[in-house]
Enzyme design. Structure first.
Site, mmCIF file in Angstrom:
data_model
loop_
_atom_site.group_PDB
_atom_site.id
_atom_site.type_symbol
_atom_site.label_atom_id
_atom_site.label_comp_id
_atom_site.label_asym_id
_atom_site.label_seq_id
_atom_site.Cartn_x
_atom_site.Cartn_y
_atom_site.Cartn_z
ATOM 1 N N ASP A 254 -3.615 7.044 6.494
ATOM 2 C CA ASP A 254 -3.140 5.664 6.413
ATOM 3 C C ASP A 254 -3.915 4.723 7.321
ATOM 4 O O ASP A 254 -3.342 3.821 7.914
ATOM 5 C CB ASP A 254 -1.636 5.606 6.753
ATOM 6 C CG ASP A 254 -0.999 4.275 6.375
ATOM 7 O OD1 ASP A 254 -1.622 3.512 5.612
ATOM 8 O OD2 ASP A 254 0.111 3.991 6.850
ATOM 9 N N GLY B 273 0.777 -1.238 0.000
ATOM 10 C CA GLY B 273 0.000 0.000 0.000
ATOM 11 C C GLY B 273 0.803 1.279 0.000
ATOM 12 O O GLY B 273 0.239 2.365 -0.108
ATOM 13 N N GLU B 274 2.108 1.177 0.104
ATOM 14 C CA GLU B 274 2.935 2.392 0.086
ATOM 15 C C GLU B 274 3.679 2.527 -1.245
ATOM 16 O O GLU B 274 4.642 3.276 -1.362
ATOM 17 C CB GLU B 274 3.939 2.368 1.247
ATOM 18 C CG GLU B 274 3.360 2.848 2.566
ATOM 19 C CD GLU B 274 2.271 1.945 3.129
ATOM 20 O OE1 GLU B 274 2.516 0.731 3.240
ATOM 21 O OE2 GLU B 274 1.178 2.431 3.425
#
Lengths: 255, 530
Positions: free
Chosen positions: B294, B184-185
């Site tokens: 996040d 996800g980053e």
């Protein structure tokens, strides 16, 4: 194809001495932006650490040379949370590295006062009862407070003044004063050595270590605004204070 | 006769686990057959030999040292006396749970240029028939022969060089194995995949970000949907009655700079209900639309039947990373109610549909904006637990805020794409807790305070117990009161979730702590207790 290109680049790099890190304000600004995007969330925006290591210190253990620094940023540190910056091109990595170097430096503004005289103040005021200095490779003094060998690289003059006049204003991490009040017996106050959900260890001001199960304690008082360092406000003359600050500011990482 | 029994045991050592056994796992509580113990995601066991009354007699029976350099986060599976566990960065091991003799270890060759946010961790395997399924850190799904550890098939989920990885345990159901992915980053594009368990052929892929033209795609400005992440790195749950898979999705990318992806960013930060045969979406519920902190909703969805306003309701429960506790109707995804269970400063509350009513100025800034909870959330991936006997939902809670930063966000394939970050608040003394939530009211029934933000998963049992890691201790709490009943200093940080199983009439509790797996059982009654 890619592999061949890589070999070629490696061959080139081996022939040339590593280029110095960029120094222009534009490069540093860009490095700062990249740092804030990719490193800050672990290392903190000022490099003072968090999930990542503290970079706001004069000497980085794993990155003392610029070449090592570039390598650490590029490839990360295997087996740790420190990732390689795969997303950065070499130029960007060098910009970040240059920026990281600025994190460990404090402004080199001339500090007024006489360091030689300050050294004598340090000795006569009894600072060594709580602080250690490394001189000619030997550590002398006490480790009750932080080691001051390179305090001048780490902190600026304003901070040093505050540390002497108002030590409680900015107690560094790891110097929390706690009081443990047992269910039976007398309370003990001292420097917190460790704490978790079930245990607490502290060192009292006479230097004795104490360990407690929290289940045996009635109360735990923490005072983050308390310091075991005495304030030197009114105990030193203005000149003595200025000289002492000049001395501390001169304690730097040898470059 | 004796010999016959021995033979039987030996055969059982690598028994088949057909789908029917997974489906009826409640009939064999002595085994731990899926990541969460059963399909419901409850991490609840009916084993009751270890109880609130005798748990003080729990002691270490054996230890498996792994020597891993990674955070050890596995949930072991226990099948007919064989334990299957993963060891980061790249191993799967089968051991005999009685003797601890090693049957096999599968070691994968992994590249050294992985792109990972959070370590080369792995959280467990799935079993089905005579196979063990493993998601590798370089984003492959691998089927191993349960008897030999030999690779049956190996498929690439996605290219690790683009930031894809796999850390969660797959979920095996029917004739398929379902898996999420991580990354996800890195501006990845999330999905949930199902593969034919026999052949490894992909049966379906659900993309967590809709294609151009599909409903939901317009919740992403411009081309931002192509790099919006919404990963799926924690194992989901399954309701066989409705043939529905429930799975959580992660943060939109870039994490902290929402300017480049205006819109709600569907289906990031959702619970997704998918048809188990086709992967088609039945419903979604988005916890944090247009997230800029996040707050992945990659939680184990906990399926339960609870009394709710006078009737029994089939619900899915979540204590979300965004600090709200949610009760959803699991048949249609409708919001029933929700309430904060930890400190939060980003929303005034939830509206009738469960959508957050935002406070002003909550976005990250260049200078840093202090918001609770921190990016690690009010909880994180650690398994919560639900105990049907107490009707309580147990959550590992993190009480901590952070200064959120907005940074530049320029996408490059395979590169970190997060657009900012956070730093902690020096004026805060963060702490943690295990909190028991009443699903009907959403209120906290009890809490057990922890010195630092909680970091471990939870197991609850019919013995009226809640087991969890409390930093360097493994602890048992009373399921009704939260009272500490027992603890053991493991000497290593617990990041994993415990399991329980039983062998030859003896109940065991196992948890990964530090770099070792510790397995506990009751000491004989006669021996002195501490």
């Amino acid at each position: 194809m890619r592999f061949a290109a890589f070999l070629f680049a490696a061959g080139l790099a081996a022939q040339q001495p590593p280029a110095p890190l960029p120094t222009s304000p534009a490069d540093l600004e860009q490095g700062g932006k990249l740092y804030r995007g990719s490193c800050g969330y672990c290392h903190g925006p000022q490099g003072d650490g968090g999930k990542g290591a503290d970079l706001a210190k004069p000497k980085l253990e794993r990155a003392s040379s610029d070449e090592q620094l570039v390598n650490v940023i590029k490839n990360g540190i295997p087996g740790t949370e420190m990732p390689g910056a795969w997303h950065m091109i070499d130029n960007e990595i060098r910009q970040v590295a240059a920026f990281v170097r600025t994190l460990g430096k404090v402004e080199a503004r001339p500090v007024p006062g006489d360091p030689a005289n300050g050294k004598q103040v340090y000795a006569s005021a009894g600072c060594a009862a709580c602080h250690a200095l490394r001189e000619q490779g030997r550590l002398t003094g006490s480790l009750a407070g932080p080691e001051l060998t390179v305090i001048g690289s780490r902190r600026n003059a304003a901070h040093l003044r505050e540390a002497l006049l108002d030590p409680a204003a900015s107690v560094p991490d790891g110097y929390l004063i706690v009081t443990a009040v047992p269910l039976a017996g007398t309370a003990v106050t001292g420097l917190r050595l460790s704490e978790d959900t079930f245990t607490l260890a502290l060192r009292d001001f006479s230097g004795r270590n104490h360990a407690f199960l929290k289940s045996s304690l009635k109360d735990i008082r923490k005072d983050p605004r308390k310091s075991s360092m005495p304030s030197y406000r009114g105990k030193l003359t203005a000149t003595q204070l200025q000289d002492l600050i000049a001395y501390l500011a001169s304690l730097k990482e040898p470059s | 006769m004796r010999l016959a029994i021995l033979l039987l045991l030996a055969l059982a050592a690598h028994a088949q686990v057909p789908y029917s056994r997974l489906l009826h796992s409640a009939k064999e509580p002595h085994n731990w057959l899926t990541y969460s113990g059963n399909y419901s995601g409850q991490r609840y066991s009916t084993l009751d030999q270890v109880t609130a009354a005798n748990v003080h007699r729990l002691q270490v029976d054996w230890v498996l040292q792994t020597y891993t350099t990674e955070s050890f986060e596995t949930t072991p599976l226990v099948v007919d006396g064989v334990m299957y566990l993963t060891i980061g960065p790249n191993q799967v091991r089968a051991i005999d749970a009685r003797t601890q003799a090693v049957y096999w270890t599968y070691t994968r060759r992994i590249p050294d240029d992985l792109r990972l946010c959070c370590g080369r961790v792995n959280r467990g395997v799935a079993v089905l028939d005579d196979m063990v399924f493993y998601g590798s850190i370089d984003a492959h799904l691998i089927a191993l022969d349960a008897k030999t550890g030999k690779v049956r098939w190996d498929v690439e989920l996605a290219d690790y060089k683009l930031g894809y990885s796999s850390t969660g345990a797959p979920l095996a159901l029917k004739d398929k194995v379902v898996t999420g992915m991580a990354g996800g980053e890195y501006g990845t594009r999330g999905f949930i995949d199902a593969y034919d368990a026999r052949t490894g052929k992909r049966a379906w892929r659900f993309r967590t970000i809709p294609e151009l033209g599909e409903p939901g795609n317009s919740t992403w400005a411009g081309d931002s949907w192509k790099t919006g992440s919404a990963t799926t790195w924690v194992t989901g749950a399954f309701d066989p009655d409705s043939n529905t898979i429930y799975w959580g999705s992660g943060n939109p990318g870039p994490d902290w700079n929402g300017d480049v992806r205006l819109g709600d960013n569907l289906y990031s930060n959702c619970f997704l209900a998918l048809d188990a045969d086709t992967g088609e979406r039945k419903w979604h519920f988005q916890f944090t639309p247009h997230d800029t902190h996040d707050w992945d909703s990659t939680h184990v969805p906990v399926l339960a039947e609870i009394p709710f306003r006078g009737a029994r309701r089939k619900v899915v429960l979540s204590a979300n990373r965004n600090a709200f506790f949610y009760v959803l109707n699991r048949e249609n995804g409708k919001f029933l109610h929700g309430k904060p269970y930890a400190k939060q400063t980003w929303a005034k509350g939830l509206d009738d549909n469960g959508r957050p009513i935002l406070n002003a100025n909550i976005d990250p800034t260049v200078e840093g904006n202090l918001i609770w909870p921190s990016l690690a959330g009010a909880t994180n991936w650690f398994s919560p637990a639900y105990n049907p006997r107490t009707n309580l939902f147990y959550a590992s809670v993190r009480e901590q805020g952070a200064f959120y930063f907005k940074g530049e966000a320029t996408f490059q394939p395979g590169a970190v794409f997060n657009g900012g970050g956070q730093r902690t608040n020096p004026d805060e003394d963060p702490y943690g807790a295990i909190r028991a939530l009443d699903p009907e009211s959403g209120s906290v029934k009890w809490e057990f305070k922890i010195h630092s933000p909680a970091n471990a998963g939870i197991l609850t049992t019919a013995g009226n117990l809640v087991f969890t890691g409390v930093q360097n201790d493994f602890a048992a709490l009373h399921a009704e009161s939260g009272k500490l009943l027992w603890r053991f200093r493991t000497g290593g940080f617990i990041n994993a979730a415990p399991i329980t199983y039983s062998l030859d009439g003896q109940q065991f509790v196992a948890v990964a702590a530090g770099r070792a797996l510790l397995v506990f059982r009751l000491s004989p009654e006669s021996s002195p207790t501490k």
